[in-house]
Motif scaffolding. Sequence first.
Motif, PDB file in Angstrom:
ATOM      1  N   GLY A 592      73.808   4.941  22.240  1.00  0.00           N
ATOM      2  CA  GLY A 592      73.751   6.269  21.229  1.00  0.00           C
ATOM      3  C   GLY A 592      73.090   5.536  19.966  1.00  0.00           C
ATOM      4  N   VAL A 778      76.443   9.501  22.747  1.00  0.00           N
ATOM      5  CA  VAL A 778      76.461  10.802  23.266  1.00  0.00           C
ATOM      6  C   VAL A 778      77.312  11.704  23.929  1.00  0.00           C
ATOM      7  N   CYS A 814      75.004   6.798  15.780  1.00  0.00           N
ATOM      8  CA  CYS A 814      73.643   7.069  16.684  1.00  0.00           C
ATOM      9  C   CYS A 814      73.019   7.943  15.656  1.00  0.00           C
TER      10      CYS A 814
END
Length: 917
Positions: A592, A778, A814
């Motif tokens: 991320g 993610v 992220c």
Amino acid sequence: MSDDPRGEAPSPARRVLGDARPLVGREAEVQELVRALAGLERESGRAVALVGEPGIGKSALVGAVVAEARAVGIPVCTARGRAADASADVGELRLQEVREVAARAAQGSPLLAVVEDFHLVPADRRLHVERLLHAASAGPVLCLIVCRQRQLSPWHAELVSRAESAGLLEVWTLGSLSREQAAELLGDHPDADEIHREAQGNPQYLKVLGARGQDAAAASTAVLGELAGLDADSLAVLQAAAVLREPFHPELLAAVAGHDVAATVRALDTLTRVDLVRPAEPAPQLALRHRAVGDVVYERLEPSRRVTLHRRAEAVLAEQGAPITKRAHHVARAADPNRPEHLTTLIAAARETLYGSPAVAAGHLEAALPSLRPGQAHWHEAQVLLARARLLTGDAAESRELLDALRSAMPDRSGEAGALADSSRIERTLGRYAEAGALARSGLATLADKDAAIAAALHTELADHAYDLQEYVTSRQHAETAAAIARQHHDRVGEAQALAQSALGHLFTGDLATAQERTTTAAALVDAAPDTALLTNLHASLQTGLTEGMLGRLADAERHLTRAAALSRRTGQTYVQPQILTVLANAQLRRGNLAGALDALDEIDRHASGKASPAEEAVSSMVRAEVLFWRDGPGDRTDAEASAARALAVASASPTAWGVTVRCFHAEWVQRAGDPARSRWLLLDAAGGPALPRLTTWRKPRWCDALAQASHALGDRASVEHWADLAEQCLEQLPSPGRRGFALRARMRAHAAAGETEAALRHALEAVSDFSFSGERVEACVTLLATAALCLDAGRTDGVADRLDGAGVLAEQCGSARLSRDVAGWRTRLAACVGTDDSLPSLTAREREIASLVSTGMTNIRIAESLFLSVRTVETHLGQVYRKLGVSNRTSLTRMLMNSAASGGRTVPGSRASDGG
């Protein structure tokens, strides 16, 4: 002191501040001084001292302001300090002209007065400077005083300090340019970052080291201007210092310059006084002010003088027993073909610097080879070393050409085998896998001693070749053989590479335990290796990081790859840089770290453009598309689509593992674009059909999840169930970390398709846990959003707000605008589901409670006491409330809560007010 035409100046026309000539990194200063010029119309004067290092941009800033003044009709008076022994007095600060400035100030006539090189103004002109400062304080005079702080005498410094304390003078110290400003100044220079570090952000040095166009010429001219007043001895000593480059002792400099020590010390005193030479550590060493100064002086040396100084330097260093690499620098620039020891010096230095600085090694060899003939001693070694240096610096074509010419003339079979190992690596880099394998096998065939050290490199090449062709058993066997040979020859770095290779072979043939064990051993060997050992084989760190990433050890992978990338940058080993940075970017994407991943990919474009293999080009382009997709800033979608198309174009015809992987990622890309039917067809085509035969057991869970998602979107419930079953079967065969999350998510989709919300939610949350454990932010965020969809599609709102809070935190970590927007979208839908038209349901119960208390006027301390929390915890919750509701202060929050209560006919749920408290 010189002045524009005397007489009454016309009233200056008002100009837009943005019209001032742009000056990189000094825009704010120019704007402020232009405002000061405009203030002269109101009879408001000002005095500013511009202080900074040579070349920092003081004169350029003054030039921009002078041009602005002249453009609006303000007269400009200029003066310049001069050295005590200077004969010319043009521009000298004169009493009569100072009186005229004061008179104009008294009359209310605007004027710009500039004193350049204030540090050179003699003491008998001190009173003139003071009168200028008083004139600026009494009338419409802008006085600019320009100086170098290191060259200020005590009286100069005392005058500046006293004037500043009295409010007569502002002191502006001009700092270095930032990395971004340096990049703007250098344009598209491929080495902009390195030049910025070397130049320390100094604009003049940036231009000299960047060596581009008129700016570079102007910067060089400015440096040469500092030499104008030097006597012959000082100039000769400065030239010798430029040849030496590095910090020096006065005795060494005297010997190189051809002067006695006393004369050299006197010259150094002069050079130190004018700030061309500075003390260096350890004392009593000295050094040029900056390498850029030395570069300018060196470039202006006559060829004969340059050769003489280099030969003297080499001779003196040899007498002192200096390292051969120091001596080789001078020999390479003044080699004498009649002195055989010069050739041996160059070749020995090339051998020593080959991995630490391959470009320097290549330079030494290029200097030596013209004096060598085929068959002479060292000719073969020099050619082999040059081929290796070219390979390390990324010039694969020239390296291969040299190796092809040498192989038939090798004096021994091991030499030929080593050349074949290098040739095999080059062919793989160029994407010619059949040729690479044939060369490595040929190399093994030439070896009588199959346990020779070079055999390990050849087996490593064959392991890589087999891996590229997805022949994992063969790859594992070659890697195990390479590891054993490397261990036998105490090559710990080579052993680490081979063990990490064998770990992948074990992983892809279903032996996870051995893969984990081999990877742990490889990582320990890499961690124990000093940089000097790793430099001989950066593929060891690369392979270890790659394998760790596949095993879900993302933090360890990033650590090893970051170290390899730093070593590659430091030494100029660019041949492996694209691959290191590509694998690093992929690890950062999975963790991320979108900004870090994009930095790594941008570095490939800046420094390794044209040096990447087809595999590296395709994979890095696909990773870039992924990063840009999730970041989703302005223009990112267009760039991402172009990058994905570029990846597919390179990978479309490749049967290799990387080619299959890139095509699978492209199919996923198509699904995100809203075409699940085409996505499913592309994925099955890439993987070889419904059984996914081109994918290993380790790779299948991810793509089973993608196929399940596409099938769910198409309403194909049976297919969703099939892909979930296949993912789970793969997980049973190979319970690899990081893969379990994909299998769980595929099963989540199957339960969702069957309307089994509870089971789907249970598997989704397990997937979140697995992704979180592996550090895949993610995927964890995407799965949390999927849980929100599951619940809301089923008409359930309990727990959704908390999961969206978690997804929001991950999206923020992220740096993903896309994920943040998705979180906001689901919060809006949640608000609709609970029957309100505001965003208050996005708050957690605790956040609602704190928000409600804030609206009553309670302080954070009182709230903390009331709820038995720390003040810091209250502040953290309140910050989250502000962020979620889009307000910036307590007043705005209170107004929003009142509006919400009024529109809904009730107070905020979960607040003390709703309980009657």
